[in-house]
Design a protein around this motif. Structure first.
Motif, PDB file in Angstrom:
ATOM      1  N   GLU A  89       0.835  -1.202   0.000  1.00 54.58           N
ATOM      2  CA  GLU A  89       0.000   0.000   0.000  1.00 54.58           C
ATOM      3  C   GLU A  89       0.868   1.250   0.000  1.00 54.58           C
ATOM      4  O   GLU A  89       1.833   1.360   0.753  1.00 54.58           O
ATOM      5  N   GLY A  90       0.521   2.192  -0.883  1.00 53.17           N
ATOM      6  CA  GLY A  90       1.241   3.460  -0.980  1.00 53.17           C
ATOM      7  C   GLY A  90       2.343   3.462  -2.030  1.00 53.17           C
ATOM      8  O   GLY A  90       2.785   4.522  -2.452  1.00 53.17           O
ATOM      9  N   ASN A  91       2.804   2.281  -2.446  1.00 54.11           N
ATOM     10  CA  ASN A  91       3.826   2.216  -3.486  1.00 54.11           C
ATOM     11  C   ASN A  91       3.201   2.481  -4.848  1.00 54.11           C
ATOM     12  O   ASN A  91       1.985   2.562  -4.981  1.00 54.11           O
ATOM     13  N   ALA A  92       4.050   2.577  -5.864  1.00 51.52           N
ATOM     14  CA  ALA A  92       3.579   2.812  -7.227  1.00 51.52           C
ATOM     15  C   ALA A  92       3.990   1.641  -8.117  1.00 51.52           C
ATOM     16  O   ALA A  92       5.071   1.083  -7.959  1.00 51.52           O
ATOM     17  N   VAL A 140      -0.699   1.837  -5.328  1.00 50.84           N
ATOM     18  CA  VAL A 140      -1.174   0.623  -4.663  1.00 50.84           C
ATOM     19  C   VAL A 140      -2.077   1.019  -3.498  1.00 50.84           C
ATOM     20  O   VAL A 140      -1.689   1.810  -2.645  1.00 50.84           O
ATOM     21  N   ARG A 141      -3.288   0.472  -3.500  1.00 57.24           N
ATOM     22  CA  ARG A 141      -4.273   0.714  -2.450  1.00 57.24           C
ATOM     23  C   ARG A 141      -4.451  -0.555  -1.624  1.00 57.24           C
ATOM     24  O   ARG A 141      -4.179  -1.650  -2.103  1.00 57.24           O
ATOM     25  N   LYS A 142      -4.985  -0.419  -0.420  1.00 57.55           N
ATOM     26  CA  LYS A 142      -5.133  -1.577   0.463  1.00 57.55           C
ATOM     27  C   LYS A 142      -5.992  -2.654  -0.173  1.00 57.55           C
ATOM     28  O   LYS A 142      -6.859  -2.378  -1.006  1.00 57.55           O
ATOM     29  N   ALA A 143      -5.751  -3.903   0.232  1.00 60.42           N
ATOM     30  CA  ALA A 143      -6.368  -5.066  -0.398  1.00 60.42           C
ATOM     31  C   ALA A 143      -7.893  -5.035  -0.384  1.00 60.42           C
ATOM     32  O   ALA A 143      -8.518  -5.536  -1.290  1.00 60.42           O
ATOM     33  N   GLY A 144      -8.523  -4.452   0.591  1.00 61.77           N
ATOM     34  CA  GLY A 144      -9.986  -4.439   0.656  1.00 61.77           C
ATOM     35  C   GLY A 144     -10.628  -3.376  -0.191  1.00 61.77           C
ATOM     36  O   GLY A 144     -11.846  -3.308  -0.301  1.00 61.77           O
ATOM     37  N   HIS A 145      -9.851  -2.506  -0.848  1.00 61.99           N
ATOM     38  CA  HIS A 145     -10.394  -1.379  -1.605  1.00 61.99           C
ATOM     39  C   HIS A 145     -11.074  -1.853  -2.874  1.00 61.99           C
ATOM     40  O   HIS A 145     -10.576  -2.655  -3.610  1.00 61.99           O
ATOM     41  N   GLY A 146     -12.259  -1.364  -3.146  1.00 64.30           N
ATOM     42  CA  GLY A 146     -12.917  -1.549  -4.425  1.00 64.30           C
ATOM     43  C   GLY A 146     -13.726  -2.822  -4.603  1.00 64.30           C
ATOM     44  O   GLY A 146     -14.280  -3.041  -5.652  1.00 64.30           O
ATOM     45  N   GLY A 147     -13.791  -3.662  -3.606  1.00 62.74           N
ATOM     46  CA  GLY A 147     -14.611  -4.867  -3.736  1.00 62.74           C
ATOM     47  C   GLY A 147     -14.029  -5.850  -4.720  1.00 62.74           C
ATOM     48  O   GLY A 147     -12.831  -5.937  -4.898  1.00 62.74           O
TER      49      GLY A 147
END
Length: 152
Positions: A118-121, A140-147
């Motif tokens: 999370e937070g990386n590109a 990169v967003r946290k694993a639970g983001h976006g369903g």
């Protein structure tokens, strides 16, 4: 008092934050690129593609140094069974917008060289039939983001 050169440098940095989304020849506009934090050796990236040009185009390839293999995928549900298929070409009709999102179209990152934190590109190169290549960076967003299903 700030020197004119230093003032210009600050102005350029400030304006960079308001830059338009990535575009190739002003025909393909890429917006909101992101990738899901990985917990396995496979990851997925999502984005929105707008064909603002007057000609149909297609996404024909995606590349990234973070994985051994990168593919364009479509995911559908057949009852309770998730079906994933590789696409050789993703059509982008003139004047249309195509959204790659969890639970549907996505860019599959196969055999990651390391976890997507999370937070990386994630650097990605998108290759279009007519517009050519566009280099982007997906946050990169946290694993639970976006369903979605199974991280794809």
């Amino acid at each position: 008092m700030m020197s004119p050169l230093l003032r210009a440098a600050f102005l350029l940095l400030a304006l960079a934050g308001f830059a338009a989304p990535a575009a190739a020849g002003e025909s393909i506009v890429v917006s909101d690129p992101w990738a899901r934090a990985s917990v396995t050796a496979t990851g997925a990236a999502y984005l929105t593609l707008e064909n603002a040009g007057g000609e149909d185009d297609a996404l024909v390839e995606a590349r990234s140094d973070v994985a051994e293999k990168v593919e364009i995928h479509d995911m559908t549900m057949d009852g309770m069974v998730m079906r994933m298929r590789k696409l050789d070409r993703l059509a982008l009709p003139a004047g249309e917008t195509v959204r790659l999102a969890p639970g549907g179209l996505h860019i599959m990152l196969i055999r990651l060289h390391g976890p997507l934190a999370e937070g990386n590109a994630v650097p990605l190169t998108l290759v279009f039939e007519k517009a050519g290549e566009i280099d982007i960076s997906a946050t990169v967003r946290k694993a639970g983001h976006g369903g979605g299903h199974g991280g794809h």
